[in-house]
Design a protein around this motif. Structure first.
Motif, mmCIF file in Angstrom:
data_model
loop_
_atom_site.group_PDB
_atom_site.id
_atom_site.type_symbol
_atom_site.label_atom_id
_atom_site.label_comp_id
_atom_site.label_asym_id
_atom_site.label_seq_id
_atom_site.Cartn_x
_atom_site.Cartn_y
_atom_site.Cartn_z
ATOM 1 N N ARG A 24 2.467 -0.086 -12.419
ATOM 2 C CA ARG A 24 2.962 -0.570 -11.131
ATOM 3 C C ARG A 24 2.034 -0.153 -10.001
ATOM 4 O O ARG A 24 1.820 -0.913 -9.043
ATOM 5 C CB ARG A 24 4.385 -0.066 -10.885
ATOM 6 N N LYS A 25 1.505 1.052 -10.084
ATOM 7 C CA LYS A 25 0.591 1.537 -9.040
ATOM 8 C C LYS A 25 -0.633 0.632 -8.944
ATOM 9 O O LYS A 25 -1.029 0.225 -7.840
ATOM 10 C CB LYS A 25 0.156 2.967 -9.351
ATOM 11 N N ASP A 60 12.507 -1.734 -4.375
ATOM 12 C CA ASP A 60 11.323 -2.230 -3.677
ATOM 13 C C ASP A 60 10.766 -3.500 -4.308
ATOM 14 O O ASP A 60 10.312 -4.403 -3.601
ATOM 15 C CB ASP A 60 10.245 -1.141 -3.634
ATOM 16 N N LEU A 61 10.795 -3.588 -5.634
ATOM 17 C CA LEU A 61 10.285 -4.798 -6.282
ATOM 18 C C LEU A 61 11.141 -6.009 -5.929
ATOM 19 O O LEU A 61 10.615 -7.102 -5.701
ATOM 20 C CB LEU A 61 10.223 -4.600 -7.794
ATOM 21 N N ARG A 62 12.444 -5.835 -5.851
ATOM 22 C CA ARG A 62 13.309 -6.948 -5.437
ATOM 23 C C ARG A 62 13.022 -7.337 -3.985
ATOM 24 O O ARG A 62 12.997 -8.516 -3.632
ATOM 25 C CB ARG A 62 14.781 -6.571 -5.602
ATOM 26 N N SER A 63 12.812 -6.338 -3.151
ATOM 27 C CA SER A 63 12.475 -6.610 -1.753
ATOM 28 C C SER A 63 11.138 -7.329 -1.653
ATOM 29 O O SER A 63 10.961 -8.238 -0.831
ATOM 30 C CB SER A 63 12.441 -5.298 -0.964
ATOM 31 N N ASN A 64 10.183 -6.931 -2.495
ATOM 32 C CA ASN A 64 8.866 -7.578 -2.484
ATOM 33 C C ASN A 64 8.968 -9.044 -2.892
ATOM 34 O O ASN A 64 8.298 -9.911 -2.326
ATOM 35 C CB ASN A 64 7.914 -6.848 -3.433
ATOM 36 N N ILE A 65 9.781 -9.320 -3.899
ATOM 37 C CA ILE A 65 9.988 -10.706 -4.338
ATOM 38 C C ILE A 65 10.546 -11.531 -3.185
ATOM 39 O O ILE A 65 10.093 -12.651 -2.920
ATOM 40 C CB ILE A 65 10.943 -10.746 -5.548
ATOM 41 N N ALA A 66 11.530 -10.973 -2.477
ATOM 42 C CA ALA A 66 12.121 -11.681 -1.334
ATOM 43 C C ALA A 66 11.106 -11.871 -0.212
ATOM 44 O O ALA A 66 11.059 -12.921 0.434
ATOM 45 C CB ALA A 66 13.342 -10.920 -0.830
ATOM 46 N N PHE A 80 0.829 -1.203 0.000
ATOM 47 C CA PHE A 80 0.000 0.000 0.000
ATOM 48 C C PHE A 80 0.867 1.258 0.000
ATOM 49 O O PHE A 80 0.643 2.191 -0.770
ATOM 50 C CB PHE A 80 -0.925 0.024 1.217
ATOM 51 N N THR A 81 1.848 1.297 0.872
ATOM 52 C CA THR A 81 2.678 2.498 0.957
ATOM 53 C C THR A 81 3.482 2.691 -0.322
ATOM 54 O O THR A 81 3.708 3.831 -0.752
ATOM 55 C CB THR A 81 3.612 2.433 2.172
ATOM 56 N N GLN A 82 3.907 1.600 -0.945
ATOM 57 C CA GLN A 82 4.604 1.715 -2.220
ATOM 58 C C GLN A 82 3.645 2.204 -3.308
ATOM 59 O O GLN A 82 3.985 3.074 -4.116
ATOM 60 C CB GLN A 82 5.208 0.371 -2.625
ATOM 61 N N ARG A 116 11.958 1.593 0.051
ATOM 62 C CA ARG A 116 12.951 2.658 -0.129
ATOM 63 C C ARG A 116 12.513 3.723 -1.138
ATOM 64 O O ARG A 116 13.252 4.665 -1.393
ATOM 65 C CB ARG A 116 14.286 2.051 -0.573
ATOM 66 N N GLY A 117 11.337 3.569 -1.747
ATOM 67 C CA GLY A 117 10.869 4.570 -2.682
ATOM 68 C C GLY A 117 11.558 4.526 -4.027
ATOM 69 O O GLY A 117 11.458 5.468 -4.814
ATOM 70 N N GLU A 118 12.269 3.448 -4.317
ATOM 71 C CA GLU A 118 12.931 3.231 -5.611
ATOM 72 C C GLU A 118 12.399 1.904 -6.142
ATOM 73 O O GLU A 118 12.656 0.845 -5.566
ATOM 74 C CB GLU A 118 14.449 3.173 -5.419
#
Length: 316
Positions: free
Chosen positions: A54-55, A142-148, A43-45, A136-138
């Protein structure tokens, strides 16, 4: 704007209450890799995302994660149903209830503060924290973090599936686990839809270091593979010949003003070490097992007496 549909995304069928299992399920309710953390992360992303595609994806998945929170919360509520009623209505004796809290695996916080209900805590009773959100707003970060994050959640669901024999719970957890897989696929597609997605951010890496592999852990077990060898890598094995890697001295320096130099020299002089061996409190109190001291290697009471005598002599 949200509108709540009272039907769950996946039907929860629990064979019988099981407070111990409910406690473990809390990991996916209020834990670091749980559904609330996922919903808040996306949500915050999504709220700050500028790219329309992406949104839309982030808000879709964030909303679905809330529905998953409802599914796992319903499982917890059903597993705790008997214990919750007994705690709330004092249906059993004090001793029986006290014993039940320990035997069932219900934490004291879960039992006393939340009355056996689904609470935003993890399986150890730690409250949910916004620190779990690592955006991190990038987008490429963030997408890599989401995958993890989705990968971690899948593994937690696997472990929860392995510790229950309840077929209805296994089915519901299998659904939630599989949705983590689907979300990973969506996030990867979104990542690779960004043409220049590596390295993350705007600034390029320093070319001379971007293809460098430094073999800093050497000895038995040294292995090579595509991660550290081949045309893609400039490999360094002889560290003594190549470090510092920038060709400098490796000694840190700073430019100070004359006043700062004077103060720094005063501090260095005040705190300078002296080469003489001075008796310490540890040596005065040294007993068996203390090892050698500057007064000799006898140890025990004799060493203590000699050290004390030396200390008294030095004080005059």
């Amino acid at each position: 704007m949200f509108m709540h549909n009272k039907r769950l995304q996946y039907t929860v069928r629990v064979s019988e209450p099981n407070p111990r299992l409910a406690c473990l399920m809390l990991e996916q309710f209020g834990g670091a890799d749980g559904e609330l953390a996922a919903a808040m992360r996306y949500f915050t992303q999504g709220l700050t995302e500028e790219d329309p595609g992406r949104k839309d994806m982030l808000l879709d998945i964030a909303t679905e994660e809330l529905s998953h929170l409802e599914v796992i919360g319903s499982i917890i509520a059903m597993l705790n149903k008997g214990a919750r009623a007994e705690l709330s209505e004092a249906a059993r004796s004090e001793a029986e209830l006290f014993r039940e809290i320990g035997a069932s695996g219900i934490s004291a916080k879960e039992a006393i503060l939340f009355g056996g209900g689904a609470a935003l805590i993890d399986s150890a009773g730690a409250p949910w924290s916004a620190n779990y959100i690592d955006s991190r707003g990038e987008p490429t970060v963030d997408l890599r973090s989401n995958i993890a994050a989705e990968a971690r959640a899948k593994i937690v669901y696997e472990r929860l599936i392995n510790i229950t024999d309840d077929p209805g719970i296994k089915e519901a957890l299998g659904f939630l686990m599989t949705r983590e897989v689907a979300h990973q696929k969506s996030f990867e597609k979104a990542l690779y839809a960004i043409a220049d997605n590596f390295p993350p951010g705007k600034l390029p890496g320093v070319e001379q270091y971007a293809s460098l592999y430094v073999n800093t852990s050497q000895g038995e077990g040294d292995l090579t593979g595509p991660w550290n060898s081949g045309a893609q890598w400039d490999r360094i094995d002889d560290l003594t010949e190549t470090m510092p890697i920038d060709g400098g001295t490796g000694i840190p320096t700073v430019t100070l003003s004359p006043d700062q130099v004077e103060v720094a020299e005063q501090m260095a002089l005040r705190l300078a070490s002296v080469p003489e061996d001075r008796l310490t409190g540890a040596e005065i109190g040294a007993g068996p097992g203390a090892g050698r001291t500057s007064t000799g290697d006898k140890g025990g009471a004799a060493d203590i007496a000699e050290a004390s005598s030396t200390a008294r002599a030095m004080s005059f």
